[in-house]
Design a protein around this motif. Structure first.
Motif, PDB file in Angstrom:
ATOM      1  N   LEU B 208       0.710  -1.276  -0.213  1.00  0.00           N
ATOM      2  CA  LEU B 208       0.134  -0.072  -0.160  1.00  0.00           C
ATOM      3  C   LEU B 208       0.910   1.309   0.157  1.00  0.00           C
ATOM      4  N   SER B 209       2.285   1.133  -0.161  1.00  0.00           N
ATOM      5  CA  SER B 209       3.145   2.004   0.006  1.00  0.00           C
ATOM      6  C   SER B 209       3.004   3.016   1.140  1.00  0.00           C
ATOM      7  N   LEU B 210       2.822   2.124   2.364  1.00  0.00           N
ATOM      8  CA  LEU B 210       2.767   2.710   3.414  1.00  0.00           C
ATOM      9  C   LEU B 210       3.801   2.309   4.430  1.00  0.00           C
ATOM     10  N   PRO B 211       4.135   3.085   5.628  1.00  0.00           N
ATOM     11  CA  PRO B 211       5.196   2.444   6.463  1.00  0.00           C
ATOM     12  C   PRO B 211       4.708   1.447   7.119  1.00  0.00           C
ATOM     13  N   LYS B 212       5.637   0.391   7.573  1.00  0.00           N
ATOM     14  CA  LYS B 212       5.524  -0.577   8.444  1.00  0.00           C
ATOM     15  C   LYS B 212       5.482  -0.096   9.853  1.00  0.00           C
ATOM     16  N   PRO B 213       4.522  -0.366  10.728  1.00  0.00           N
ATOM     17  CA  PRO B 213       4.637  -0.236  12.253  1.00  0.00           C
ATOM     18  C   PRO B 213       5.939  -0.895  12.778  1.00  0.00           C
ATOM     19  N   ALA B 214       6.299  -0.134  13.851  1.00  0.00           N
ATOM     20  CA  ALA B 214       7.371  -0.995  14.648  1.00  0.00           C
ATOM     21  C   ALA B 214       6.354  -1.171  15.797  1.00  0.00           C
ATOM     22  N   LEU B 215       7.099  -2.419  16.654  1.00  0.00           N
ATOM     23  CA  LEU B 215       6.351  -2.881  17.836  1.00  0.00           C
ATOM     24  C   LEU B 215       7.312  -3.154  18.786  1.00  0.00           C
ATOM     25  N   LEU B 216       6.601  -3.082  20.192  1.00  0.00           N
ATOM     26  CA  LEU B 216       7.247  -3.485  21.242  1.00  0.00           C
ATOM     27  C   LEU B 216       6.403  -4.465  21.886  1.00  0.00           C
ATOM     28  N   HIS B 217       6.573  -5.702  22.572  1.00  0.00           N
ATOM     29  CA  HIS B 217       5.800  -6.485  22.984  1.00  0.00           C
ATOM     30  C   HIS B 217       6.071  -6.922  24.678  1.00  0.00           C
ATOM     31  N   SER B 218       4.894  -6.818  25.177  1.00  0.00           N
ATOM     32  CA  SER B 218       5.129  -7.010  26.636  1.00  0.00           C
ATOM     33  C   SER B 218       4.646  -8.492  26.967  1.00  0.00           C
ATOM     34  N   SER B 219       5.197  -9.147  27.935  1.00  0.00           N
ATOM     35  CA  SER B 219       4.635 -10.575  28.296  1.00  0.00           C
ATOM     36  C   SER B 219       3.474 -10.001  29.441  1.00  0.00           C
ATOM     37  N   PHE B 220       2.694 -11.302  29.800  1.00  0.00           N
ATOM     38  CA  PHE B 220       1.431 -10.954  30.467  1.00  0.00           C
ATOM     39  C   PHE B 220       2.028 -11.085  31.942  1.00  0.00           C
TER      40      PHE B 220
END
Lengths: 349, 349
Positions: B208-220
């Motif tokens: 879609l010519s859009l930027p990929k989101p970056a992620l930060l994942h938490s544990s539960f």
């Protein structure tokens, strides 16, 4: 119906062009009891030029609106076309606007008609999205697979789209028109190929405690080259467009319209023409309002008295008039007029 | 990160509670180059009472927002909950409002934060629906079947929903915040179970010519009875809610919090406690900010010097404070404050 509205019904009904229905009697009963209903129809804007076949449901819808004096809602499924065709959202919006101008030019009354496109209206009316999501919760992939033939490699937008065509069947999708009333049913005049969407809608409605829409189905205007296929925008020599010049109309009818007449004049005089397969006669059946003249033509053409050339000549005149009048009316449809039809507002009835 | 922001990072990062990421380095590089990014997170409002586990991503998001001074967008997926749970749309909206009040009470800055619910925002912002439909065209049923395990008997709403969680990853969904800019990437802090949505989003974005989101994942945050399960709103004795009284907190911790201590005091003094399985210690790891004190407790509990009762007592105090402060802040969150956070507007940064 004629007793109720105190006039002759439209020739599309008289001649069986609208040939089947679901629950029309319930709508007529409501009308008799002075209870409200509304009309809902639509178009998927996949090409800028409409053809004669596109006039059928809209001409009939206009007549229904006038005869019953009810609100009319017209959905432009631009999101559908984006999902199915290789178009950008921007291009889809352009086509939508052009198509809306053609639809308005068919003579709808701005005081009774609300036209919307999904890409713009979904972003303006939360109640519409609520009904979409209600329908989406009530229909499984198995069901849309069975109804529409979707497969595992279809995009998820196509799979959930039927809910977007279903939702305008419910008056609660348009709180600004119906004051939040949920129980006003729709009558949907449409081409028979749209019936699967509304069978699904009718199946879902009772589970949502919403009224089932009623339906009136039309057959298709055949393509110029024969009754086996419907007129399609993708084949210019098989269709007459609302943008065609008088000369183009004349040439297309003369060159391509499949004839049911005899191979030679002598043969034609001897055996007559076959109205059932003659495209010029079929088009007359759609577009010549005068029943007496149509029967005269049928009789004279069947007997061989009237030649294919004569028949085509008369048809050319009729179609040139319809298209020229349409082009004239379309010139008056400015961007401002489009905005009026698309603005969220009460309708005057 | 500490060099860039000139301060110690949040203890959730220091302690590996946020334990994995995608493309965080690209976001930090943008920050270094003074290029904009935004934060996006969300919640599915399926219950009115939030529990301690719900605080984790929001506490961390609040810290990120303060540390980087960036816009934050919070999506409430009320439509998702309507599709998945046996709730009416009206009930879903109620839960959403209650949940938003809790989220606001976590200390977000109204000048930098936009909170929306799908059921209301989709009906207000055509650009958001455009991005939804773009994603829906780019993802097939096969793909969502593989990613989310959907089957043929799932409703079509569920099947297309992942696009609705994907769309806020793109700045073009919020033209009133980003002036129509399409190229501002999102950083999404979220619990690890949300990663499939964003792997899908990252897969779709380049097409879609859009930027990929970056992620930060938490544990539960684990449940009271043990680290095998996460804290869940459906089991009141296994969770501490933000509505619990000081006494309820005390009783739940004392009665249910799984202990890694010895079976008897003598045994505990001899062998020490096991911090890795002790729920009270695990909760300290989440909610006690002071690294030195935490290490002291770890050491004293492991050696047997500190008893389970002592550990629980200190934790009870910490949690009672956090919950009481939350309840105090929540009282100040009126309907008007909710409206401010949810109004479509520019953010001040």
């Amino acid at each position: 119906m004629e007793t109720l509205i105190g006039q002759k019904v439209h020739h599309f009904l008289r001649r069986g062009i609208f040939f089947s229905h679901r629950d029309l009697h319930l709508i007529l009963k409501r009308y008799e009891e002075k209870k409200p209903f509304f009309l809902y129809t639509g178009r998927g804007p996949s090409s800028s030029a409409l053809h004669l076949g596109h006039l059928i449901p809209f001409f009939f819808t206009r007549w229904l609106q006038e005869a019953f004096n009810v609100p009319l809602i017209i959905q432009m499924t631009d999101d559908e076309k984006y999902l199915w065709k290789d178009l950008t959202i921007e291009k889809t919006k352009e086509l939508t606007k052009e198509n809306i101008k053609d639809i308005i030019a068919m003579g709808f009354d701005v005081n009774k008609t609300f036209i919307f496109s999904d890409l713009s209206f979904i972003g303006k009316c939360p109640e519409f999205y609520e009904n979409i999501i209600r329908v989406q919760r009530s229909v499984t992939f198995n069901q849309v697979k069975g109804i529409f033939g979707f497969g595992d490699s279809d995009c998820i937008g196509k799979i959930s789209f039927p809910a977007i065509q279903a939702a305008p069947s419910f008056s609660s999708s348009f709180p600004f028109i119906f004051n939040g009333k949920k129980d006003i049913p729709a009558l949907i005049p449409c081409a028979i190929d749209q019936d699967p969407y509304f069978r699904m809608t009718r199946d879902v409605a009772p589970r949502l405690s919403l009224p089932k829409p009623a339906l009136l189905h039309s057959s298709f205007l055949p393509a110029l080259t024969g009754a086996q296929t419907k007129m399609s925008a993708s084949d210019p020599n098989n269709s007459i467009f609302l943008t065609d010049t008088p000369n183009q109309i004349k040439n297309k009818i003369n060159r391509y319209a499949f004839s049911g007449g005899g191979a030679t004049i002598d043969e034609h005089r001897a055996n007559g023409g076959n109205c059932d397969i003659d495209i010029a006669f079929q088009y007359m059946n759609f577009f010549l309002e005068d029943d007496n003249r149509l029967e005269q033509i049928r009789s004279e053409y069947s007997s061989g008295q009237l030649l294919t050339g004569d028949l085509k000549k008369e048809l050319i005149g009729i179609l040139q008039t319809i298209v020229a009048q349409h082009q004239e009316r379309r010139k008056a449809v400015t961007d401002e007029v489009v905005e009026q039809f698309m603005s969220l507002r009460k309708l005057n009835l």
